[in-house]
Design a protein around this motif. Structure first.
Motif, PDB file in Angstrom:
ATOM      1  N   VAL A   1       0.854  -1.187   0.000  1.00 37.42           N
ATOM      2  CA  VAL A   1       0.000   0.000   0.000  1.00 37.42           C
ATOM      3  C   VAL A   1       0.896   1.246   0.000  1.00 37.42           C
ATOM      4  CG1 VAL A   1      -1.827   1.282   1.194  1.00 37.42           C
ATOM      5  CG2 VAL A   1      -1.801  -1.219   1.308  1.00 37.42           C
ATOM      6  N   LEU A   2       0.887   1.985  -1.082  1.00 37.64           N
ATOM      7  CA  LEU A   2       1.744   3.164  -1.183  1.00 37.64           C
ATOM      8  C   LEU A   2       0.891   4.422  -1.256  1.00 37.64           C
ATOM      9  CD1 LEU A   2       4.037   1.666  -3.933  1.00 37.64           C
ATOM     10  CD2 LEU A   2       4.663   1.936  -1.535  1.00 37.64           C
ATOM     11  N   THR A   3       1.306   5.450  -0.549  1.00 40.34           N
ATOM     12  CA  THR A   3       0.581   6.721  -0.599  1.00 40.34           C
ATOM     13  C   THR A   3       1.511   7.784  -1.184  1.00 40.34           C
ATOM     14  OG1 THR A   3      -0.716   6.093   1.318  1.00 40.34           O
ATOM     15  CG2 THR A   3      -0.680   8.425   0.770  1.00 40.34           C
ATOM     16  N   VAL A   4       1.002   8.524  -2.176  1.00 42.30           N
ATOM     17  CA  VAL A   4       1.878   9.494  -2.850  1.00 42.30           C
ATOM     18  C   VAL A   4       1.053  10.665  -3.377  1.00 42.30           C
ATOM     19  CG1 VAL A   4       1.734   8.188  -5.028  1.00 42.30           C
ATOM     20  CG2 VAL A   4       3.696   9.658  -4.634  1.00 42.30           C
ATOM     21  N   ASN A   5       1.714  11.816  -3.502  1.00 39.07           N
ATOM     22  CA  ASN A   5       1.067  12.990  -4.091  1.00 39.07           C
ATOM     23  C   ASN A   5       1.194  12.909  -5.612  1.00 39.07           C
ATOM     24  OD1 ASN A   5       0.330  15.486  -5.055  1.00 39.07           O
ATOM     25  ND2 ASN A   5       1.686  16.666  -3.714  1.00 39.07           N
ATOM     26  N   PRO A   6       0.065  12.846  -6.345  1.00 35.59           N
ATOM     27  CA  PRO A   6       0.158  12.657  -7.793  1.00 35.59           C
ATOM     28  C   PRO A   6       0.809  13.834  -8.505  1.00 35.59           C
ATOM     29  CG  PRO A   6      -2.101  13.193  -7.158  1.00 35.59           C
ATOM     30  CD  PRO A   6      -1.327  12.983  -5.883  1.00 35.59           C
ATOM     31  N   LEU A   7       0.811  15.003  -7.854  1.00 34.51           N
ATOM     32  CA  LEU A   7       1.391  16.177  -8.509  1.00 34.51           C
ATOM     33  C   LEU A   7       2.929  16.151  -8.482  1.00 34.51           C
ATOM     34  CD1 LEU A   7      -1.203  18.796  -7.208  1.00 34.51           C
ATOM     35  CD2 LEU A   7      -1.077  17.801  -9.501  1.00 34.51           C
ATOM     36  N   GLN A   8       3.501  15.213  -7.719  1.00 38.88           N
ATOM     37  CA  GLN A   8       4.942  14.948  -7.786  1.00 38.88           C
ATOM     38  C   GLN A   8       5.101  13.815  -8.792  1.00 38.88           C
ATOM     39  OE1 GLN A   8       7.165  16.608  -5.785  1.00 38.88           O
ATOM     40  NE2 GLN A   8       5.544  17.780  -4.793  1.00 38.88           N
ATOM     41  N   LEU A   9       5.189  14.184 -10.049  1.00 35.04           N
ATOM     42  CA  LEU A   9       5.030  13.213 -11.121  1.00 35.04           C
ATOM     43  C   LEU A   9       6.009  12.029 -11.060  1.00 35.04           C
ATOM     44  CD1 LEU A   9       3.357  12.510 -13.576  1.00 35.04           C
ATOM     45  CD2 LEU A   9       4.884  13.897 -14.969  1.00 35.04           C
ATOM     46  N   ASP A  10       7.299  12.323 -10.870  1.00 34.26           N
ATOM     47  CA  ASP A  10       8.287  11.230 -10.875  1.00 34.26           C
ATOM     48  C   ASP A  10       8.013  10.217  -9.766  1.00 34.26           C
ATOM     49  OD1 ASP A  10       9.487  12.300 -13.044  1.00 34.26           O
ATOM     50  OD2 ASP A  10      11.060  13.366 -11.928  1.00 34.26           O
ATOM     51  N   GLN A  11       7.739  10.758  -8.572  1.00 39.49           N
ATOM     52  CA  GLN A  11       7.450   9.859  -7.453  1.00 39.49           C
ATOM     53  C   GLN A  11       6.172   9.073  -7.695  1.00 39.49           C
ATOM     54  OE1 GLN A  11       7.416  12.179  -3.778  1.00 39.49           O
ATOM     55  NE2 GLN A  11       9.175  13.325  -4.543  1.00 39.49           N
ATOM     56  N   ALA A  12       5.210   9.716  -8.315  1.00 38.75           N
ATOM     57  CA  ALA A  12       3.932   9.051  -8.579  1.00 38.75           C
ATOM     58  C   ALA A  12       4.127   7.886  -9.540  1.00 38.75           C
ATOM     59  CB  ALA A  12       2.928  10.052  -9.148  1.00 38.75           C
ATOM     60  N   ILE A  13       4.889   8.121 -10.605  1.00 40.11           N
ATOM     61  CA  ILE A  13       5.141   7.050 -11.583  1.00 40.11           C
ATOM     62  C   ILE A  13       5.907   5.907 -10.921  1.00 40.11           C
ATOM     63  CG2 ILE A  13       6.288   6.463 -13.769  1.00 40.11           C
ATOM     64  CD1 ILE A  13       5.815   9.408 -14.633  1.00 40.11           C
ATOM     65  N   ALA A  14       6.894   6.253 -10.110  1.00 39.39           N
ATOM     66  CA  ALA A  14       7.700   5.233  -9.434  1.00 39.39           C
ATOM     67  C   ALA A  14       6.825   4.386  -8.511  1.00 39.39           C
ATOM     68  CB  ALA A  14       8.829   5.900  -8.648  1.00 39.39           C
ATOM     69  N   ALA A  15       5.897   5.019  -7.817  1.00 35.32           N
ATOM     70  CA  ALA A  15       5.024   4.277  -6.894  1.00 35.32           C
ATOM     71  C   ALA A  15       4.145   3.292  -7.660  1.00 35.32           C
ATOM     72  CB  ALA A  15       4.153   5.259  -6.106  1.00 35.32           C
ATOM     73  N   VAL A  16       3.617   3.720  -8.809  1.00 33.63           N
ATOM     74  CA  VAL A  16       2.772   2.823  -9.594  1.00 33.63           C
ATOM     75  C   VAL A  16       3.606   1.640 -10.092  1.00 33.63           C
ATOM     76  CG1 VAL A  16       1.255   2.596 -11.610  1.00 33.63           C
ATOM     77  CG2 VAL A  16       1.242   4.713 -10.281  1.00 33.63           C
ATOM     78  N   ARG A  17       4.826   1.915 -10.545  1.00 39.02           N
ATOM     79  CA  ARG A  17       5.695   0.829 -11.032  1.00 39.02           C
ATOM     80  C   ARG A  17       5.954  -0.178  -9.915  1.00 39.02           C
ATOM     81  NH1 ARG A  17       9.293   4.625 -14.468  1.00 39.02           N
ATOM     82  NH2 ARG A  17       8.201   4.466 -16.466  1.00 39.02           N
ATOM     83  N   GLU A  18       6.210   0.342  -8.731  1.00 39.16           N
ATOM     84  CA  GLU A  18       6.493  -0.538  -7.597  1.00 39.16           C
ATOM     85  C   GLU A  18       5.262  -1.401  -7.271  1.00 39.16           C
ATOM     86  OE1 GLU A  18       7.935   1.558  -4.130  1.00 39.16           O
ATOM     87  OE2 GLU A  18       7.666  -0.219  -2.861  1.00 39.16           O
ATOM     88  N   ALA A  19       4.103  -0.791  -7.282  1.00 43.54           N
ATOM     89  CA  ALA A  19       2.875  -1.527  -6.959  1.00 43.54           C
ATOM     90  C   ALA A  19       2.568  -2.583  -8.021  1.00 43.54           C
ATOM     91  CB  ALA A  19       1.700  -0.564  -6.827  1.00 43.54           C
ATOM     92  N   MET A  20       2.789  -2.210  -9.289  1.00 47.90           N
ATOM     93  CA  MET A  20       2.505  -3.134 -10.392  1.00 47.90           C
ATOM     94  C   MET A  20       3.322  -4.414 -10.315  1.00 47.90           C
ATOM     95  SD  MET A  20       2.577  -0.635 -13.680  1.00 47.90           S
ATOM     96  CE  MET A  20       2.565  -1.946 -14.917  1.00 47.90           C
ATOM     97  N   ALA A  21       4.521  -4.298  -9.784  1.00 46.91           N
ATOM     98  CA  ALA A  21       5.440  -5.429  -9.740  1.00 46.91           C
ATOM     99  C   ALA A  21       5.030  -6.459  -8.695  1.00 46.91           C
ATOM    100  CB  ALA A  21       6.860  -4.927  -9.456  1.00 46.91           C
ATOM    101  N   GLU A  22       4.150  -6.065  -7.811  1.00 44.85           N
ATOM    102  CA  GLU A  22       3.731  -6.923  -6.691  1.00 44.85           C
ATOM    103  C   GLU A  22       2.728  -7.984  -7.156  1.00 44.85           C
ATOM    104  OE1 GLU A  22       5.100  -6.189  -3.799  1.00 44.85           O
ATOM    105  OE2 GLU A  22       3.971  -7.493  -2.441  1.00 44.85           O
ATOM    106  N   LYS A  23       2.871  -9.209  -6.648  1.00 45.46           N
ATOM    107  CA  LYS A  23       1.849 -10.234  -6.930  1.00 45.46           C
ATOM    108  C   LYS A  23       0.644  -9.999  -6.031  1.00 45.46           C
ATOM    109  CE  LYS A  23       1.524 -14.799  -7.657  1.00 45.46           C
ATOM    110  NZ  LYS A  23       0.695 -14.668  -8.856  1.00 45.46           N
ATOM    111  N   GLY A  24      -0.501 -10.451  -6.415  1.00 45.82           N
ATOM    112  CA  GLY A  24      -1.700 -10.283  -5.592  1.00 45.82           C
ATOM    113  C   GLY A  24      -2.252  -8.874  -5.708  1.00 45.82           C
ATOM    114  N   VAL A  25      -2.825  -8.381  -4.640  1.00 43.61           N
ATOM    115  CA  VAL A  25      -3.442  -7.050  -4.693  1.00 43.61           C
ATOM    116  C   VAL A  25      -2.445  -6.006  -4.205  1.00 43.61           C
ATOM    117  CG1 VAL A  25      -5.397  -5.637  -3.949  1.00 43.61           C
ATOM    118  CG2 VAL A  25      -5.673  -8.108  -4.157  1.00 43.61           C
ATOM    119  N   SER A  26      -2.253  -4.963  -4.972  1.00 45.57           N
ATOM    120  CA  SER A  26      -1.419  -3.849  -4.535  1.00 45.57           C
ATOM    121  C   SER A  26      -2.234  -2.569  -4.679  1.00 45.57           C
ATOM    122  CB  SER A  26      -0.151  -3.760  -5.376  1.00 45.57           C
ATOM    123  OG  SER A  26      -0.484  -3.625  -6.737  1.00 45.57           O
ATOM    124  N   ALA A  27      -1.830  -1.548  -3.973  1.00 47.03           N
ATOM    125  CA  ALA A  27      -2.611  -0.310  -4.018  1.00 47.03           C
ATOM    126  C   ALA A  27      -1.726   0.921  -3.976  1.00 47.03           C
ATOM    127  CB  ALA A  27      -3.595  -0.276  -2.854  1.00 47.03           C
TER     128      ALA A  27
END
Lengths: 596, 201
Positions: free
Chosen positions: A498-524
């Motif tokens: 479960v990652l929480t991030v400010n979407p207006l910080q674009l680089d961090q936001a993209i990185a968080a989605v990449r990290e979540a996508m790599a996870e098996k099962g449910v990620s958020a």
């Protein structure tokens, strides 16, 4: 008498307060929302008002109050009634002690809804009386009657205004004395516990009650028979009655008219009086042909030699709204009156202007971050109900499905099961998450389905006009309560990442989605950034025209309404820009900058 | 009976403006009825408000006015004014902001829509056209939010609704918080001046 300019929804609220309502619950939904807000705003202090987590919860809260002898009102839009139908269907058998009104606002068009369903049909299905006001001023009176009828017959009643009544304003006399809410007392009685045997007995009682209520309705002021000449008559209900009156007066027509303000149980005696001696009848209504079918049924049963026209026969449009023009045309054809249609000059080609995410909307940044992170991966983006459904528009193009509240989360699971090579994302807003998202997440965790949940947390229920919800820490009684934490809920039900991030910080936001996508099962990933309508805007950004190379990447990638073309270059409309800074992070030549 | 239609882009303040007109009429002893666009279209889509003023409720039964029946069209945006022009009756007046709002669909296609073409069409079609430079008024008043009140100023001044600038000002005073009042009074007055200017042409 105090005259006020009130919106239909405000008038309904004022009427409910006057009728002594003691508990009001609801879930926001256009066109119903302002009703509950107005009760809260005008609360004399002795009414309990809440936004519930969803319509089912709201209806059950109201039912509990009504069983305790207190008048209760529950408000929702028509599709909310689908969510609340489980308790409502059973409550119809159980009945109520205090008057209980279920307000479900219908939306012909539809203007802001998924369906053109007709709550009057729901009334037939559930065997419940239904009130159908034709104007805001009528709604003010009718809501008070609805409480009376509910108590008199011990049944919940449906109240269904449509958009043009809900969102139309009228000068209204707010008269007389307010009834005080009753003091509640729950008296234990086996009749409050539904069992098959009780349902059977109740069904018999309801069957016996319907004709009595129908007879009562035949004398009700909301159902009106207006005499007129000739062998043709016109019937109408809801706001179509207002269109009909106007059309009749524009055409200078004269014929017998029937207004139906309570379509179930159908006021048969009055309707028979209307049909008596007529050869032809036109029925003007919106959504479903409810009055039309009731008249056809009645004429058939009584072997009346009358032909009935309306939606079923194509004489009235079968979908969308009626208007004064459409009704005038139908009436003119029916009564064989000729009139001149106004021919308008051909205007120049007009730009199409569909709704879009606001300039500075944090959802734009969230969608963009997911789009970037998922580049090259076969993905499906399941959307949901709220402002963020607008993420489907170009150039974001990030909503592949939208069905109903909370459906994105569970549909993403079905897509994954059917197409295991597809990465699925589900977008859900904070209010929708609480309303009907959580069970879907539990479903995914339990069944070990791979998916990434994207929560768009803008700290409000934005689409319907910024109502508080369980995550905002504010209630409609003005209390500050503990905010229910979305990350904690997700962790508690077993979401591992479960990652929480400010979407207006674009680089961090993209990185968080990449990290979540790599996870098996449910990620958020929870994108936290408040709706621009609830916070003060930042200073607008501006384009350095010396640096701008006119590549239009900013426009092509995010399509913010504050970005405009100025010849070959881009300019930022300062009155629209909120300074969110997303475009500054996208410009390849750093030509867009925040003013210091 | 008086009919007025207000057309604009979601977020421009058409709802508040229509309420102010209805309220002003009510305070002058008339019956008023409106129909608003509330919901998804408010997010930058085309929005329309209908205002109907009569002596009694019976004069104006429909919340939406019939085509070709508006005494006044208030266009918050030129293309939206053109879109709703079929509602204006023959000889009706129009008060229109000259500032275009480009839809994202137009910007994306790389072709902004031609605002001047809309304005010339309006000039051709509406003899009683009042053009209002809302952008200049907003700048002079120090807020981008007062365009609606400026348009109301011109609308009241042109007399098409039988309401005076003074009456609208009184409604504003009753409705707006004190801190925004001066700015809105100024916008109202400047809007009214735009009508005088139009007359001088």
């Amino acid at each position: 008498m105090a005259k006020e300019l009130l919106m239909g929804n405000q008038a309904i609220a004022a009427g409910a307060i006057r009728a002594g309502v003691g508990v009001v619950a609801g879930y926001p939904g256009t066109p119903s929302t302002e009703t509950l807000e107005t009760v809260a705003a005008r609360n004399p202090g002795d009414i309990y008002v809440e936004w519930s987590t969803n319509e089912k919860a709201a209806l059950e809260v109201a039912a509990g109050a009504a069983l305790s002898g207190v008048r209760s009102l529950v408000t929702m839009k028509q599709v909310g009634l689908n969510v609340a139908s489980d308790p409502l269907m059973s409550l119809a058998y159980i009945g109520v002690k205090g008057g209980m009104v279920v307000l479900a606002a219908d939306d012909p068009g539809p203007i802001s809804s998924q369906t053109e369903q007709d709550t009057r049909q729901f009334a037939e299905f559930a065997n419940l009386p239904v009130f159908d006001p034709s104007s805001p001023e009528e709604a003010y009176r009718m809501i008070q009657d609805a409480f009376e009828y509910s108590e008199k017959y011990g049944t919940p009643v449906l109240f269904r205004p449509t958009t043009r009544v809900c969102h139309g304003c009228a000068s209204i006399d707010l008269d007389g004395q307010r009834k005080k809410p009753a003091a509640g007392n729950f008296e234990k009685d086996p009749k409050w516990v539904i069992f098959p045997k009780l349902s059977f007995q109740s069904h018999l009682k309801i069957n016996a009650r319907q004709p009595v209520l129908a007879e009562d309705f035949s004398g009700y002021w909301g159902n009106v028979l207006t005499p007129g000449s000739g062998k043709k008559g016109i019937a109408a209900g809801g706001v179509s009655w207002a269109y009909l009156k106007e059309a009749i007066s524009l055409l200078g027509a004269d014929c017998r008219l029937l207004k139906i303000g309570t379509s179930n149980p159908f006021p048969e005696r009055l309707a028979l009086e209307f049909l008596d001696g007529l050869d032809e009848v036109l029925v003007v209504e919106e959504l479903s042909p409810v009055i039309e079918r009731a008249l056809v049924h009645l004429a058939g049963r009584k072997h009346l030699p009358v032909e009935i026209f309306g939606r079923q026969t194509g004489h009235i449009t079968g979908a969308g709204e009626n208007t004064v023009e459409s009704v005038k045309k139908a009436v003119a054809e029916f009564l064989e009156i000729s009139f001149e249609e106004t021919a308008a000059a051909e205007p120049p080609a007009l730009p199409v202007r569909p709704p879009v995410l606001c300039a500075g909307c944090p959802h734009r940044a969230s969608f963009y971050a997911v789009k970037q992170a998922a580049k090259g991966v076969k993905s499906v983006f399941c959307g949901d109900i709220g402002c963020y459904t607008l993420g489907n528009a170009m150039p974001l193009d990030m909503v592949d499905t939208c069905l109903c509240m909370g459906a994105g989360i569970t549909m993403a699971q079905g897509i994954r099961r059917a197409a295991p090579d597809t990465k699925t994302f589900a977008f859900v807003g904070d209010s929708t998450f609480f309303a009907s998202g959580i069970t879907g997440v539990v479903n995914a965790v339990y069944n070990e389905t791979d998916m990434t949940l994207i929560v768009l947390d803008n700290s409000t229920t934005a689409m319907t006009g910024h109502q508080p919800h369980p995550g905002t820490g504010k209630t409609m009684m003005g209390e500050v309560t503990e905010k229910i934490s979305i990350p904690k809920v997700l962790e508690a039900v077993g979401v591992k990442k479960v990652l929480t991030v400010n979407p207006l910080q674009l680089d961090q936001a993209i990185a968080a989605v990449r990290e979540a996508m790599a996870e098996k099962g449910v990620s958020a990933v929870i994108f936290q950034s408040p709706c621009i309508a609830v916070v003060k805007p930042d200073r607008p950004v501006r384009v350095d025209t010396d640096k701008c190379v006119g590549c239009r990447k900013c426009i092509r990638e995010i399509g913010c309404p504050a970005l405009e073309l100025d010849g070959k270059k881009v300019r930022v409309e300062p009155s629209a820009c909120t300074g969110c800074g997303l475009c500054t992070q996208i410009c390849p030549v750093s030509a867009i900058e925040k003013e210091e | 009976m008086k009919n007025c239609i207000l057309a604009g882009v979601g977020g421009q303040g058409t709802v508040l403006a229509s309420k102010l007109i209805a309220q002003t009429a009510m305070e002058a002893g008339k019956f008023a009825r409106t129909a608003e666009t509330i919901g998804m279209a408010q997010r930058g889509g085309s929005v329309v408000s209908h205002v109907r003023i009569g002596q009694t409720a019976e004069d104006v039964s429909s919340p939406m006015l019939p085509l070709g029946s508006a005494d006044l069209l208030i266009g918050f945006e030129p293309a939206e004014a053109v879109r709703t022009l079929p509602y204006l009756k023959k000889g009706g007046a129009a008060v229109v902001s000259v500032k275009g709002v480009q839809p994202v669909t137009a910007t994306l296609s790389g072709k902004s829509y031609d605002v001047s073409a809309m304005l010339s069409y309006l000039r051709e079609q509406v003899p009683n056209l009042v053009e209002v430079d809302t952008e200049a008024i907003c700048e002079a008043c120090g807020s981008s939010k007062v365009a609606n009140v400026a348009l109301l100023g011109a609308a009241a001044a042109c007399g098409a609704l039988g309401l005076t600038v003074k009456e609208v000002e009184a409604a504003l005073e009753r409705r707006l918080p004190a801190k925004f009042l001066d700015m809105n009074r100024k916008a109202l007055a400047q809007g009214a001046e735009a009508y005088q200017g139009a007359n001088l042409k």
